[in-house]
Design a protein around this motif. Structure first.
Motif, PDB file in Angstrom:
ATOM      1  N   SER A  22       0.835  -1.208   0.000  1.00  0.00           N
ATOM      2  CA  SER A  22       0.000   0.000   0.000  1.00  0.00           C
ATOM      3  C   SER A  22       0.867   1.255   0.000  1.00  0.00           C
ATOM      4  O   SER A  22       1.933   1.282   0.597  1.00  0.00           O
ATOM      5  N   GLY A  23       0.388   2.278  -0.693  1.00  0.00           N
ATOM      6  CA  GLY A  23       1.093   3.552  -0.711  1.00  0.00           C
ATOM      7  C   GLY A  23       1.170   4.130  -2.114  1.00  0.00           C
ATOM      8  O   GLY A  23       0.517   3.666  -3.044  1.00  0.00           O
ATOM      9  N   ASP A  24       1.984   5.167  -2.245  1.00  0.00           N
ATOM     10  CA  ASP A  24       2.165   5.873  -3.511  1.00  0.00           C
ATOM     11  C   ASP A  24       3.434   5.369  -4.197  1.00  0.00           C
ATOM     12  O   ASP A  24       4.506   5.351  -3.586  1.00  0.00           O
ATOM     13  N   TRP A  25       3.301   4.991  -5.476  1.00  0.00           N
ATOM     14  CA  TRP A  25       4.422   4.459  -6.250  1.00  0.00           C
ATOM     15  C   TRP A  25       4.631   5.306  -7.494  1.00  0.00           C
ATOM     16  O   TRP A  25       3.676   5.678  -8.162  1.00  0.00           O
ATOM     17  N   SER A  78      10.933  -4.653  -2.173  1.00  0.00           N
ATOM     18  CA  SER A  78      11.434  -4.162  -0.891  1.00  0.00           C
ATOM     19  C   SER A  78      10.477  -3.079  -0.416  1.00  0.00           C
ATOM     20  O   SER A  78       9.485  -2.781  -1.083  1.00  0.00           O
ATOM     21  N   GLU A  79      10.783  -2.473   0.690  1.00  0.00           N
ATOM     22  CA  GLU A  79       9.940  -1.397   1.207  1.00  0.00           C
ATOM     23  C   GLU A  79       9.888  -0.224   0.225  1.00  0.00           C
ATOM     24  O   GLU A  79       8.917   0.518   0.186  1.00  0.00           O
ATOM     25  N   GLU A  80      10.913  -0.082  -0.600  1.00  0.00           N
ATOM     26  CA  GLU A  80      11.030   1.075  -1.480  1.00  0.00           C
ATOM     27  C   GLU A  80      10.878   0.778  -2.969  1.00  0.00           C
ATOM     28  O   GLU A  80      10.867   1.701  -3.777  1.00  0.00           O
ATOM     29  N   GLU A  81      10.798  -0.500  -3.380  1.00  0.00           N
ATOM     30  CA  GLU A  81      10.770  -0.826  -4.800  1.00  0.00           C
ATOM     31  C   GLU A  81       9.728  -1.893  -5.133  1.00  0.00           C
ATOM     32  O   GLU A  81       9.527  -2.833  -4.362  1.00  0.00           O
ATOM     33  N   VAL A  82       9.101  -1.705  -6.296  1.00  0.00           N
ATOM     34  CA  VAL A  82       8.192  -2.705  -6.852  1.00  0.00           C
ATOM     35  C   VAL A  82       8.516  -2.875  -8.330  1.00  0.00           C
ATOM     36  O   VAL A  82       9.100  -1.982  -8.956  1.00  0.00           O
ATOM     37  N   ASP A  83       8.151  -4.023  -8.884  1.00  0.00           N
ATOM     38  CA  ASP A  83       8.176  -4.218 -10.325  1.00  0.00           C
ATOM     39  C   ASP A  83       6.738  -4.139 -10.802  1.00  0.00           C
ATOM     40  O   ASP A  83       5.848  -4.782 -10.227  1.00  0.00           O
ATOM     41  N   VAL A  84       6.494  -3.327 -11.846  1.00  0.00           N
ATOM     42  CA  VAL A  84       5.151  -3.129 -12.386  1.00  0.00           C
ATOM     43  C   VAL A  84       5.141  -3.617 -13.831  1.00  0.00           C
ATOM     44  O   VAL A  84       5.946  -3.158 -14.648  1.00  0.00           O
ATOM     45  N   ALA A  85       4.245  -4.552 -14.125  1.00  0.00           N
ATOM     46  CA  ALA A  85       4.096  -5.068 -15.488  1.00  0.00           C
ATOM     47  C   ALA A  85       2.705  -4.714 -15.998  1.00  0.00           C
ATOM     48  O   ALA A  85       1.710  -5.153 -15.429  1.00  0.00           O
ATOM     49  N   PHE A  86       2.649  -3.910 -17.047  1.00  0.00           N
ATOM     50  CA  PHE A  86       1.388  -3.535 -17.691  1.00  0.00           C
ATOM     51  C   PHE A  86       1.155  -4.496 -18.847  1.00  0.00           C
ATOM     52  O   PHE A  86       1.879  -4.465 -19.843  1.00  0.00           O
ATOM     53  N   GLY A  87       0.152  -5.372 -18.705  1.00  0.00           N
ATOM     54  CA  GLY A  87      -0.131  -6.350 -19.754  1.00  0.00           C
ATOM     55  C   GLY A  87       1.054  -7.267 -19.972  1.00  0.00           C
ATOM     56  O   GLY A  87       1.672  -7.739 -19.019  1.00  0.00           O
ATOM     57  N   SER A  88       1.413  -7.490 -21.242  1.00  0.00           N
ATOM     58  CA  SER A  88       2.508  -8.406 -21.561  1.00  0.00           C
ATOM     59  C   SER A  88       3.864  -7.705 -21.642  1.00  0.00           C
ATOM     60  O   SER A  88       4.865  -8.319 -21.991  1.00  0.00           O
ATOM     61  N   VAL A  89       3.904  -6.419 -21.319  1.00  0.00           N
ATOM     62  CA  VAL A  89       5.155  -5.668 -21.339  1.00  0.00           C
ATOM     63  C   VAL A  89       6.020  -6.101 -20.160  1.00  0.00           C
ATOM     64  O   VAL A  89       5.517  -6.379 -19.069  1.00  0.00           O
ATOM     65  N   ALA A  90       7.327  -6.150 -20.377  1.00  0.00           N
ATOM     66  CA  ALA A  90       8.257  -6.542 -19.312  1.00  0.00           C
ATOM     67  C   ALA A  90       8.109  -5.613 -18.107  1.00  0.00           C
ATOM     68  O   ALA A  90       7.854  -4.411 -18.263  1.00  0.00           O
ATOM     69  N   PRO A  91       8.269  -6.155 -16.894  1.00  0.00           N
ATOM     70  CA  PRO A  91       8.153  -5.326 -15.680  1.00  0.00           C
ATOM     71  C   PRO A  91       9.176  -4.187 -15.660  1.00  0.00           C
ATOM     72  O   PRO A  91      10.278  -4.320 -16.177  1.00  0.00           O
ATOM     73  N   VAL A  92       8.746  -3.084 -15.051  1.00  0.00           N
ATOM     74  CA  VAL A  92       9.596  -1.901 -14.885  1.00  0.00           C
ATOM     75  C   VAL A  92       9.684  -1.606 -13.398  1.00  0.00           C
ATOM     76  O   VAL A  92       8.685  -1.695 -12.673  1.00  0.00           O
ATOM     77  N   ARG A  93      10.849  -1.236 -12.932  1.00  0.00           N
ATOM     78  CA  ARG A  93      11.068  -0.917 -11.523  1.00  0.00           C
ATOM     79  C   ARG A  93      10.501   0.456 -11.185  1.00  0.00           C
ATOM     80  O   ARG A  93      10.821   1.452 -11.817  1.00  0.00           O
ATOM     81  N   TRP A  94       9.603   0.503 -10.202  1.00  0.00           N
ATOM     82  CA  TRP A  94       9.044   1.741  -9.671  1.00  0.00           C
ATOM     83  C   TRP A  94       9.514   1.876  -8.227  1.00  0.00           C
ATOM     84  O   TRP A  94       9.887   0.887  -7.590  1.00  0.00           O
ATOM     85  N   THR A  95       9.475   3.108  -7.705  1.00  0.00           N
ATOM     86  CA  THR A  95       9.880   3.359  -6.322  1.00  0.00           C
ATOM     87  C   THR A  95       8.789   4.124  -5.585  1.00  0.00           C
ATOM     88  O   THR A  95       7.901   4.716  -6.202  1.00  0.00           O
ATOM     89  N   ARG A  96       8.864   4.105  -4.268  1.00  0.00           N
ATOM     90  CA  ARG A  96       7.930   4.903  -3.474  1.00  0.00           C
ATOM     91  C   ARG A  96       8.084   6.362  -3.851  1.00  0.00           C
ATOM     92  O   ARG A  96       9.205   6.868  -4.018  1.00  0.00           O
ATOM     93  N   CYS A  97       6.971   7.052  -3.999  1.00  0.00           N
ATOM     94  CA  CYS A  97       7.009   8.483  -4.307  1.00  0.00           C
ATOM     95  C   CYS A  97       7.501   9.246  -3.082  1.00  0.00           C
ATOM     96  O   CYS A  97       7.214   8.866  -1.949  1.00  0.00           O
ATOM     97  N   ARG A  98       8.195  10.284  -3.335  1.00  0.00           N
ATOM     98  CA  ARG A  98       8.716  11.149  -2.272  1.00  0.00           C
ATOM     99  C   ARG A  98       8.080  12.511  -2.400  1.00  0.00           C
ATOM    100  O   ARG A  98       7.904  13.014  -3.524  1.00  0.00           O
ATOM    101  N   ASP A  99       7.764  13.119  -1.261  1.00  0.00           N
ATOM    102  CA  ASP A  99       7.252  14.488  -1.283  1.00  0.00           C
ATOM    103  C   ASP A  99       8.365  15.409  -1.745  1.00  0.00           C
ATOM    104  O   ASP A  99       9.507  15.277  -1.311  1.00  0.00           O
ATOM    105  N   VAL A 100       8.024  16.316  -2.642  1.00  0.00           N
ATOM    106  CA  VAL A 100       8.996  17.267  -3.146  1.00  0.00           C
ATOM    107  C   VAL A 100       8.774  18.597  -2.441  1.00  0.00           C
ATOM    108  O   VAL A 100       7.659  19.100  -2.399  1.00  0.00           O
ATOM    109  N   THR A 101       9.841  19.121  -1.861  1.00  0.00           N
ATOM    110  CA  THR A 101       9.747  20.426  -1.201  1.00  0.00           C
ATOM    111  C   THR A 101      10.641  21.408  -1.942  1.00  0.00           C
ATOM    112  O   THR A 101      11.663  21.035  -2.499  1.00  0.00           O
ATOM    113  N   SER A 102      10.220  22.657  -1.953  1.00  0.00           N
ATOM    114  CA  SER A 102      11.017  23.654  -2.672  1.00  0.00           C
ATOM    115  C   SER A 102      11.731  24.564  -1.725  1.00  0.00           C
ATOM    116  O   SER A 102      11.549  24.575  -0.563  1.00  0.00           O
TER     117      SER A 102
END
Length: 102
Positions: A22-25, A78-102
């Motif tokens: 669960s969370g933002d990726w 891991s706590e910070e990484e997932v592999d995401v596969a859309f349909g038959s496309v090879a999985p791509v590594r995604w990471t937890r989103c981070r809040d961006v501060t200016s």
């Protein structure tokens, strides 16, 4: 023995935390999704139900979004990484989103 376990947990607080998918990726291409238990907010912004477990999530891409009808499979690595596969496309590594501060 129990005392030793408590000491080890105190020395490694991150290990004592339960990780879950669960969370933002965020993907490397700028897309993002949010998993909220049995519901996901897709990269297109649609809230849809899915099949959820602690380290895996699966849903069907809704109508009106690229790849509509395709199955998306997300596997937590891991706590910070997932592999995401859309349909038959090879999985791509995604990471937890981070809040961006200016």
């Amino acid at each position: 023995m129990r005392g030793l376990m408590i000491v080890l947990m105190m020395l490694c607080p991150g290990a004592a935390l339960a990780d879950e998918i669960s969370g933002d990726w965020c993907g490397p291409d700028g897309r993002s999704l949010t998993i909220l238990g049995p519901t996901v907010v897709t990269p297109g912004g649609t809230e849809v139900p899915g099949r959820y477990s602690r380290h895996r999530y699966e849903f069907e891409t809704p109508a009106g979004e690229p790849g509509a009808g395709d199955t998306v499979v997300i596997l937590q690595l891991s706590e910070e990484e997932v592999d995401v596969a859309f349909g038959s496309v090879a999985p791509v590594r995604w990471t937890r989103c981070r809040d961006v501060t200016s």
